[in-house]
Design a protein around this motif. Sequence first.
Motif, PDB file in Angstrom:
ATOM      1  N   LYS A   1       0.826  -1.214   0.000  1.00  0.00           N
ATOM      2  CA  LYS A   1       0.000   0.000   0.000  1.00  0.00           C
ATOM      3  C   LYS A   1       0.856   1.258   0.000  1.00  0.00           C
ATOM      4  O   LYS A   1       0.532   2.258  -0.666  1.00  0.00           O
ATOM      5  CB  LYS A   1      -0.924  -0.011   1.219  1.00  0.00           C
ATOM      6  CG  LYS A   1      -1.847   1.196   1.311  1.00  0.00           C
ATOM      7  CD  LYS A   1      -2.750   1.098   2.528  1.00  0.00           C
ATOM      8  CE  LYS A   1      -3.664   2.313   2.642  1.00  0.00           C
ATOM      9  NZ  LYS A   1      -4.551   2.221   3.836  1.00  0.00           N
ATOM     10  N   GLN A   2       1.961   1.245   0.751  1.00  0.00           N
ATOM     11  CA  GLN A   2       2.809   2.431   0.893  1.00  0.00           C
ATOM     12  C   GLN A   2       3.958   2.466  -0.125  1.00  0.00           C
ATOM     13  O   GLN A   2       4.730   3.419  -0.146  1.00  0.00           O
ATOM     14  CB  GLN A   2       3.376   2.507   2.315  1.00  0.00           C
ATOM     15  CG  GLN A   2       2.323   2.540   3.398  1.00  0.00           C
ATOM     16  CD  GLN A   2       1.390   3.736   3.275  1.00  0.00           C
ATOM     17  OE1 GLN A   2       1.778   4.793   2.780  1.00  0.00           O
ATOM     18  NE2 GLN A   2       0.149   3.573   3.755  1.00  0.00           N
ATOM     19  N   GLY A   3       4.058   1.428  -0.928  1.00  0.00           N
ATOM     20  CA  GLY A   3       5.115   1.390  -1.935  1.00  0.00           C
ATOM     21  C   GLY A   3       6.501   1.258  -1.366  1.00  0.00           C
ATOM     22  O   GLY A   3       7.466   1.793  -1.909  1.00  0.00           O
ATOM     23  N   ILE A   4       6.626   0.521  -0.258  1.00  0.00           N
ATOM     24  CA  ILE A   4       7.920   0.340   0.407  1.00  0.00           C
ATOM     25  C   ILE A   4       8.560  -0.968  -0.053  1.00  0.00           C
ATOM     26  O   ILE A   4       8.035  -2.055   0.217  1.00  0.00           O
ATOM     27  CB  ILE A   4       7.748   0.313   1.939  1.00  0.00           C
ATOM     28  CG1 ILE A   4       7.295   1.694   2.426  1.00  0.00           C
ATOM     29  CG2 ILE A   4       9.049  -0.091   2.622  1.00  0.00           C
ATOM     30  CD1 ILE A   4       7.001   1.738   3.900  1.00  0.00           C
ATOM     31  N   HIS A   5       9.675  -0.869  -0.750  1.00  0.00           N
ATOM     32  CA  HIS A   5      10.335  -2.070  -1.253  1.00  0.00           C
ATOM     33  C   HIS A   5      11.850  -2.058  -1.024  1.00  0.00           C
ATOM     34  O   HIS A   5      12.520  -3.032  -1.338  1.00  0.00           O
ATOM     35  CB  HIS A   5      10.050  -2.240  -2.748  1.00  0.00           C
ATOM     36  CG  HIS A   5       8.582  -2.292  -3.080  1.00  0.00           C
ATOM     37  ND1 HIS A   5       7.767  -3.317  -2.660  1.00  0.00           N
ATOM     38  CD2 HIS A   5       7.787  -1.427  -3.753  1.00  0.00           C
ATOM     39  CE1 HIS A   5       6.523  -3.100  -3.085  1.00  0.00           C
ATOM     40  NE2 HIS A   5       6.512  -1.955  -3.738  1.00  0.00           N
ATOM     41  N   LYS A   6      12.380  -0.955  -0.512  1.00  0.00           N
ATOM     42  CA  LYS A   6      13.818  -0.878  -0.226  1.00  0.00           C
ATOM     43  C   LYS A   6      14.054   0.216   0.805  1.00  0.00           C
ATOM     44  O   LYS A   6      13.120   0.912   1.224  1.00  0.00           O
ATOM     45  CB  LYS A   6      14.613  -0.600  -1.498  1.00  0.00           C
ATOM     46  CG  LYS A   6      14.224   0.685  -2.211  1.00  0.00           C
ATOM     47  CD  LYS A   6      15.041   0.863  -3.482  1.00  0.00           C
ATOM     48  CE  LYS A   6      14.657   2.134  -4.224  1.00  0.00           C
ATOM     49  NZ  LYS A   6      15.494   2.317  -5.439  1.00  0.00           N
ATOM     50  N   PHE A   7      15.319   0.346   1.232  1.00  0.00           N
ATOM     51  CA  PHE A   7      15.721   1.356   2.222  1.00  0.00           C
ATOM     52  C   PHE A   7      14.885   1.265   3.499  1.00  0.00           C
ATOM     53  O   PHE A   7      14.582   2.268   4.143  1.00  0.00           O
ATOM     54  CB  PHE A   7      15.602   2.772   1.657  1.00  0.00           C
ATOM     55  CG  PHE A   7      16.379   3.010   0.401  1.00  0.00           C
ATOM     56  CD1 PHE A   7      17.654   2.475   0.235  1.00  0.00           C
ATOM     57  CD2 PHE A   7      15.847   3.769  -0.626  1.00  0.00           C
ATOM     58  CE1 PHE A   7      18.372   2.695  -0.927  1.00  0.00           C
ATOM     59  CE2 PHE A   7      16.563   3.992  -1.795  1.00  0.00           C
ATOM     60  CZ  PHE A   7      17.824   3.452  -1.943  1.00  0.00           C
ATOM     61  N   THR A   8      14.499   0.049   3.866  1.00  0.00           N
ATOM     62  CA  THR A   8      13.593  -0.141   5.004  1.00  0.00           C
ATOM     63  C   THR A   8      14.151  -1.172   5.966  1.00  0.00           C
ATOM     64  O   THR A   8      14.595  -2.249   5.549  1.00  0.00           O
ATOM     65  CB  THR A   8      12.207  -0.622   4.515  1.00  0.00           C
ATOM     66  OG1 THR A   8      11.661   0.366   3.627  1.00  0.00           O
ATOM     67  CG2 THR A   8      11.252  -0.836   5.672  1.00  0.00           C
ATOM     68  N   VAL A   9      14.147  -0.836   7.259  1.00  0.00           N
ATOM     69  CA  VAL A   9      14.477  -1.822   8.285  1.00  0.00           C
ATOM     70  C   VAL A   9      13.156  -2.293   8.891  1.00  0.00           C
ATOM     71  O   VAL A   9      12.244  -1.487   9.127  1.00  0.00           O
ATOM     72  CB  VAL A   9      15.433  -1.241   9.359  1.00  0.00           C
ATOM     73  CG1 VAL A   9      14.814  -0.090  10.114  1.00  0.00           C
ATOM     74  CG2 VAL A   9      15.864  -2.330  10.333  1.00  0.00           C
ATOM     75  N   ILE A  10      13.056  -3.592   9.085  1.00  0.00           N
ATOM     76  CA  ILE A  10      11.827  -4.210   9.595  1.00  0.00           C
ATOM     77  C   ILE A  10      12.071  -4.666  11.021  1.00  0.00           C
ATOM     78  O   ILE A  10      13.002  -5.439  11.286  1.00  0.00           O
ATOM     79  CB  ILE A  10      11.428  -5.403   8.710  1.00  0.00           C
ATOM     80  CG1 ILE A  10      11.191  -4.925   7.267  1.00  0.00           C
ATOM     81  CG2 ILE A  10      10.180  -6.105   9.261  1.00  0.00           C
ATOM     82  CD1 ILE A  10      11.199  -6.030   6.237  1.00  0.00           C
ATOM     83  N   LEU A  11      11.268  -4.165  11.945  1.00  0.00           N
ATOM     84  CA  LEU A  11      11.393  -4.531  13.354  1.00  0.00           C
ATOM     85  C   LEU A  11      10.253  -5.462  13.719  1.00  0.00           C
ATOM     86  O   LEU A  11       9.109  -5.251  13.310  1.00  0.00           O
ATOM     87  CB  LEU A  11      11.357  -3.290  14.243  1.00  0.00           C
ATOM     88  CG  LEU A  11      12.311  -2.159  13.874  1.00  0.00           C
ATOM     89  CD1 LEU A  11      12.180  -1.009  14.870  1.00  0.00           C
ATOM     90  CD2 LEU A  11      13.750  -2.646  13.808  1.00  0.00           C
ATOM     91  N   VAL A  12      10.563  -6.486  14.496  1.00  0.00           N
ATOM     92  CA  VAL A  12       9.568  -7.489  14.876  1.00  0.00           C
ATOM     93  C   VAL A  12       9.730  -7.821  16.356  1.00  0.00           C
ATOM     94  O   VAL A  12      10.853  -7.939  16.855  1.00  0.00           O
ATOM     95  CB  VAL A  12       9.730  -8.779  14.033  1.00  0.00           C
ATOM     96  CG1 VAL A  12       8.762  -9.856  14.508  1.00  0.00           C
ATOM     97  CG2 VAL A  12       9.517  -8.492  12.551  1.00  0.00           C
TER      98      VAL A  12
END
Length: 265
Positions: free
Chosen positions: A213-224
Amino acid sequence: MVYFVGAGCGAADLITVRGMRLIEKADVVIYAGSLVNPELLSFAKKNAKIFDSSRMTLDEMVDVCAKAEEDGLMTVRLHTGEPSLYGAVGEQMRRLDALGISYESCPGVSACFGAAASLNMEFTLPDVSQSLIITRLAGRTAVPEKESIESFAAHHASMAIYLSAGMIGELSKRLIAGGYSADTPAALVYKATWPDEQAYVTTVGQMPEIAEKQGIHKFTVILVGDAIARRGFADSRLYAADFSTEFRKAKTDETCGEDDHDERR
């Protein structure tokens, strides 16, 4: 001398004072042009030679370092974030060792810590998690089988997952297969600490939908992990009144009474 300097995760003022001063002194700067904030180059001398490593091979970077060394010049190799995490510095250092060129490292702020700051969260909450796992999905760079997402997910610790936003559907499935529930808190932080940062708190199951939805496919860290929710945790024992440290004695009911008496006097 070559200095490997961590540029931090985005905001120019998150570089360390040491890192800034090294850039100011450098005769040659090789920076990761696709990732490092270009504002940091304003710290360099006007006559410094600037090279963009995103357009260079390993051999070409080492050649620049070797030529600078021959000319008695100081080189800064400016990496994004913290160079020791996914920085590919080991192979550069190995080449410099072979050439007898000295080098030192200057740490930087990694994206997972910039993301945590943006969310005002703590990875290590008492009774929730006391560990942070930093990892990635396998891509063009392999990941050892014993370091699979599923094996890490089984611990239910806090996780920071790099270089995996383009495979977030697979990541979500594997986190759930490893033991996280679909409703485990998660966060997607795009370009942490940059002016155009985007941060979305969601769940492991909903991550793919939010990313699409937000168009996030790179430059992203995912926290869980449950720590993201910032609830269900105990106070740290460190500052508890009945906890003694090297600098502070525990306060008992008796000593509290004495303190009250002293104040009344």
